[in-house]
Scaffold this motif. Structure first.
Motif, PDB file in Angstrom:
ATOM      1  N   GLY A   1      43.565  56.485 -47.546  1.00 16.37           N
ATOM      2  CA  GLY A   1      43.991  56.588 -48.914  1.00 16.37           C
ATOM      3  C   GLY A   1      44.693  55.226 -49.520  1.00 16.37           C
ATOM      4  O   GLY A   1      45.055  54.936 -50.537  1.00 16.37           O
ATOM      5  N   GLY A   2      44.544  54.595 -48.565  1.00 13.36           N
ATOM      6  CA  GLY A   2      45.282  52.895 -48.793  1.00 13.36           C
ATOM      7  C   GLY A   2      44.143  51.872 -49.535  1.00 13.36           C
ATOM      8  O   GLY A   2      42.828  51.885 -48.714  1.00 13.36           O
ATOM      9  N   ASP A   3      44.843  50.609 -49.845  1.00 16.92           N
ATOM     10  CA  ASP A   3      43.562  49.847 -49.842  1.00 16.92           C
ATOM     11  C   ASP A   3      43.760  48.909 -48.763  1.00 16.92           C
ATOM     12  O   ASP A   3      44.854  47.400 -48.898  1.00 16.92           O
ATOM     13  N   PRO A   4      42.591  48.626 -48.198  1.00 19.94           N
ATOM     14  CA  PRO A   4      42.402  47.756 -47.277  1.00 19.94           C
ATOM     15  C   PRO A   4      43.221  46.208 -47.717  1.00 19.94           C
ATOM     16  O   PRO A   4      43.676  45.202 -47.499  1.00 19.94           O
ATOM     17  N   ALA A   5      42.456  46.354 -48.701  1.00 21.02           N
ATOM     18  CA  ALA A   5      42.735  44.503 -49.307  1.00 21.02           C
ATOM     19  C   ALA A   5      43.914  44.179 -49.544  1.00 21.02           C
ATOM     20  O   ALA A   5      44.389  42.985 -49.344  1.00 21.02           O
ATOM     21  N   ALA A   6      44.554  45.499 -49.770  1.00 27.71           N
ATOM     22  CA  ALA A   6      45.827  45.032 -50.302  1.00 27.71           C
ATOM     23  C   ALA A   6      46.575  44.870 -49.589  1.00 27.71           C
ATOM     24  O   ALA A   6      47.544  43.756 -48.804  1.00 27.71           O
ATOM     25  N   VAL A   7      46.069  45.191 -47.962  1.00 32.38           N
ATOM     26  CA  VAL A   7      47.376  45.260 -46.662  1.00 32.38           C
ATOM     27  C   VAL A   7      46.739  43.440 -45.994  1.00 32.38           C
ATOM     28  O   VAL A   7      47.442  43.411 -46.037  1.00 32.38           O
ATOM     29  N   LEU A   8      45.768  43.676 -46.422  1.00 33.78           N
ATOM     30  CA  LEU A   8      45.116  42.263 -45.693  1.00 33.78           C
ATOM     31  C   LEU A   8      46.076  40.846 -46.459  1.00 33.78           C
ATOM     32  O   LEU A   8      46.466  40.408 -45.926  1.00 33.78           O
ATOM     33  N   ARG A   9      45.951  41.654 -47.604  1.00 31.97           N
ATOM     34  CA  ARG A   9      46.645  40.178 -48.663  1.00 31.97           C
ATOM     35  C   ARG A   9      48.260  40.198 -48.680  1.00 31.97           C
ATOM     36  O   ARG A   9      48.181  39.159 -48.446  1.00 31.97           O
ATOM     37  N   GLU A  10      48.645  41.436 -48.612  1.00 31.89           N
ATOM     38  CA  GLU A  10      50.176  41.015 -48.451  1.00 31.89           C
ATOM     39  C   GLU A  10      50.480  40.791 -47.385  1.00 31.89           C
ATOM     40  O   GLU A  10      52.026  40.323 -46.596  1.00 31.89           O
ATOM     41  N   VAL A  11      50.352  40.794 -45.891  1.00 34.96           N
ATOM     42  CA  VAL A  11      49.902  40.209 -44.249  1.00 34.96           C
ATOM     43  C   VAL A  11      49.855  38.651 -44.818  1.00 34.96           C
ATOM     44  O   VAL A  11      50.451  38.196 -43.643  1.00 34.96           O
ATOM     45  N   GLY A  12      48.784  38.270 -45.546  1.00 29.58           N
ATOM     46  CA  GLY A  12      48.127  37.410 -45.470  1.00 29.58           C
ATOM     47  C   GLY A  12      46.622  36.743 -44.385  1.00 29.58           C
ATOM     48  O   GLY A  12      46.582  35.123 -44.183  1.00 29.58           O
TER      49      GLY A  12
ATOM     50  N   ILE B   1      44.243  36.695 -33.427  1.00 31.22           N
ATOM     51  CA  ILE B   1      45.099  36.475 -34.496  1.00 31.22           C
ATOM     52  C   ILE B   1      46.124  36.106 -34.092  1.00 31.22           C
ATOM     53  O   ILE B   1      46.995  36.832 -32.965  1.00 31.22           O
ATOM     54  N   PRO B   2      47.057  35.592 -34.836  1.00 26.95           N
ATOM     55  CA  PRO B   2      48.378  35.667 -34.529  1.00 26.95           C
ATOM     56  C   PRO B   2      49.614  36.527 -33.719  1.00 26.95           C
ATOM     57  O   PRO B   2      49.167  38.158 -34.562  1.00 26.95           O
ATOM     58  N   TYR B   3      49.854  37.213 -32.195  1.00 30.12           N
ATOM     59  CA  TYR B   3      50.640  37.874 -32.374  1.00 30.12           C
ATOM     60  C   TYR B   3      51.852  39.242 -33.415  1.00 30.12           C
ATOM     61  O   TYR B   3      51.483  40.085 -33.779  1.00 30.12           O
ATOM     62  N   ALA B   4      52.266  38.504 -34.417  1.00 34.17           N
ATOM     63  CA  ALA B   4      53.456  38.436 -35.321  1.00 34.17           C
ATOM     64  C   ALA B   4      52.421  39.341 -36.521  1.00 34.17           C
ATOM     65  O   ALA B   4      53.027  40.581 -36.814  1.00 34.17           O
ATOM     66  N   VAL B   5      51.221  39.294 -35.919  1.00 37.54           N
ATOM     67  CA  VAL B   5      50.502  39.812 -37.726  1.00 37.54           C
ATOM     68  C   VAL B   5      49.850  40.847 -37.301  1.00 37.54           C
ATOM     69  O   VAL B   5      49.770  42.071 -37.984  1.00 37.54           O
ATOM     70  N   HIS B   6      49.753  41.559 -36.089  1.00 30.81           N
ATOM     71  CA  HIS B   6      49.284  42.759 -35.679  1.00 30.81           C
ATOM     72  C   HIS B   6      50.825  43.992 -36.137  1.00 30.81           C
ATOM     73  O   HIS B   6      50.092  44.577 -36.020  1.00 30.81           O
ATOM     74  N   GLY B   7      51.457  43.489 -35.963  1.00 31.42           N
ATOM     75  CA  GLY B   7      52.690  43.939 -35.964  1.00 31.42           C
ATOM     76  C   GLY B   7      52.822  43.967 -37.560  1.00 31.42           C
ATOM     77  O   GLY B   7      52.614  45.532 -37.882  1.00 31.42           O
ATOM     78  N   ARG B   8      52.645  43.267 -37.754  1.00 32.65           N
ATOM     79  CA  ARG B   8      52.719  44.100 -39.526  1.00 32.65           C
ATOM     80  C   ARG B   8      51.769  44.341 -40.243  1.00 32.65           C
ATOM     81  O   ARG B   8      51.768  45.218 -41.409  1.00 32.65           O
TER      82      ARG B   8
END
Length: 356
Positions: A37-48, A61-68
């Motif tokens: 039920g989430g918006d993948p585009a919104a998630v990716l946008r927030e993570v950058g 990808i940067p290691y820290a990104v997969h945690g975020r």
């Protein structure tokens, strides 16, 4: 004295650029966000990051990104155990060549040890480890990258995946009797019990799947020794990797096993102790500085994410007593561990209120 005080901070900068993570199963994360039920585009946008950053398992990808990613996905799907659910869908094939090498180990133990050795190819911020205590064994994961957001989600995903790996290697069933997590018991703890179907323990000094050691001797059905040798020959051509990171990974693993001496690290890297010291000096550091850095990162993680008593944290870091740990932590951070923990919690509470 000033150099000793600041060394953990200085080495954070040294370690951070090394942190990359193979995308692997994260190529499927947008689909899971959508399913929940989430918006993948919104998630990716927030993570950058862009959708194309996750469009192939072999991308990095940067290691820290997969945690975020896991942390933000949990928020956007209103699923606090998102990482746990996500990890349930991971399999050895998602690990690429590392998974294939493991899949061709002669026994479960041989396969897990191969995974531990070669896992560096997939991750520059966390490591897999295997400790055999004769009657029981721990197959686990430890983060050594600085300041990772969503570490609880990472541990949930990887230990859930680890159960799948063990089941694949053992030919079905899961030998895990106890699952250990290095963070406080969450409000949604029931989800962990439903997933693992065994004893789940929080507020530990490690993240691990614990099972009887005799499972390590079980043969892996369909394993090919020739295929494994061919894959490992290809991996050898890549070289041993960054030396500083190899030392850090060794130190982090040894701390879990209750060891941390320079001789232990030298033995783990198949080096003479003098050679280890000489190579570290040539790169502008020392064994003690790296040990301080690793200890400080582990201390910060345990203090921030759980309620483990101070004396147990001190013991897990190899200190002779609580006083020694308190003195050293104050030298590193400028405040006592207890005050640092309180300040961290206050910031988190304030952030949560602001988000509401």
């Amino acid at each position: 004295m000033q150099d000793r005080i600041t060394s953990p901070m200085l080495h954070r900068a040294m370690l951070a650029p090394l942190g990359e993570q193979r995308v692997g199963a994260f190529s499927r994360l947008p689909s899971m966000v959508r399913e929940r039920g989430g918006d993948p585009a919104a998630v990716l946008r927030e993570v950058g990051i862009e959708a194309t950053d996750l469009d192939h398992p072999d991308k990095r990808i940067p290691y820290a990104v997969h945690g975020r990613l896991l942390h933000v996905a949990a928020q956007h799907t209103n699923c606090p155990h998102f990482g746990l659910a996500f990890g349930q869908a991971w399999h050895l094939a998602d690990l690429g060549v590392v998974g294939e090498i493991a899949r061709n180990g002669a026994t479960v133990g041989d396969a897990l040890r191969a995974l531990v050795v070669h896992q560096r190819l997939n991750s520059g911020g966390g490591l897999a480890y295997l400790i055999d205590y004769e009657r029981t064994a721990d197959f686990g994961y430890a983060i050594y990258h600085h300041g990772v957001v969503g570490s609880d989600q990472i541990y949930g995903a990887i230990l859930a995946a680890g159960c799948n790996y063990l089941s694949e290697l053992a030919g079905g069933g899961c030998p895990v009797e106890t699952v250990l997590f290095p963070f406080a018991r969450p409000a949604h703890a029931d989800a962990f019990r439903r997933v693992f179907r065994c004893s789940v323990s929080f507020d530990n000094d490690r993240a691990a799947l614990r099972f009887r050691s005799d499972w390590l001797a079980r043969p892996v059905a369909g394993a090919s020794a020739a295929r494994r040798r061919a894959l490992e020959d290809e991996v050898l051509k890549l070289g041993p990797g960054d030396f500083i990171e190899r030392v850090v990974r060794s130190l982090r693993t040894l701390l879990i096993a209750g060891r941390h001496s320079g001789d232990d690290v030298a033995q783990m890297l198949a080096l003479h102790r003098r050679t280890l010291n000489r190579r570290l000096k040539a790169q502008g550091t020392s064994f003690q500085e790296l040990l301080d850095s690793v200890r400080f990162e582990v201390a910060c993680e345990l203090l921030a994410n759980g309620t483990l008593p101070m004396d147990e944290i001190a013991m897990s870091l190899g200190y002779s007593g609580l006083a020694a740990f308190q003195r050293t932590f104050r030298r590193w951070s400028g405040e006592t561990p207890a005050r640092w923990r309180r300040a961290k919690r206050s910031v988190e509470v304030a952030g949560a209120r602001a988000a509401d």
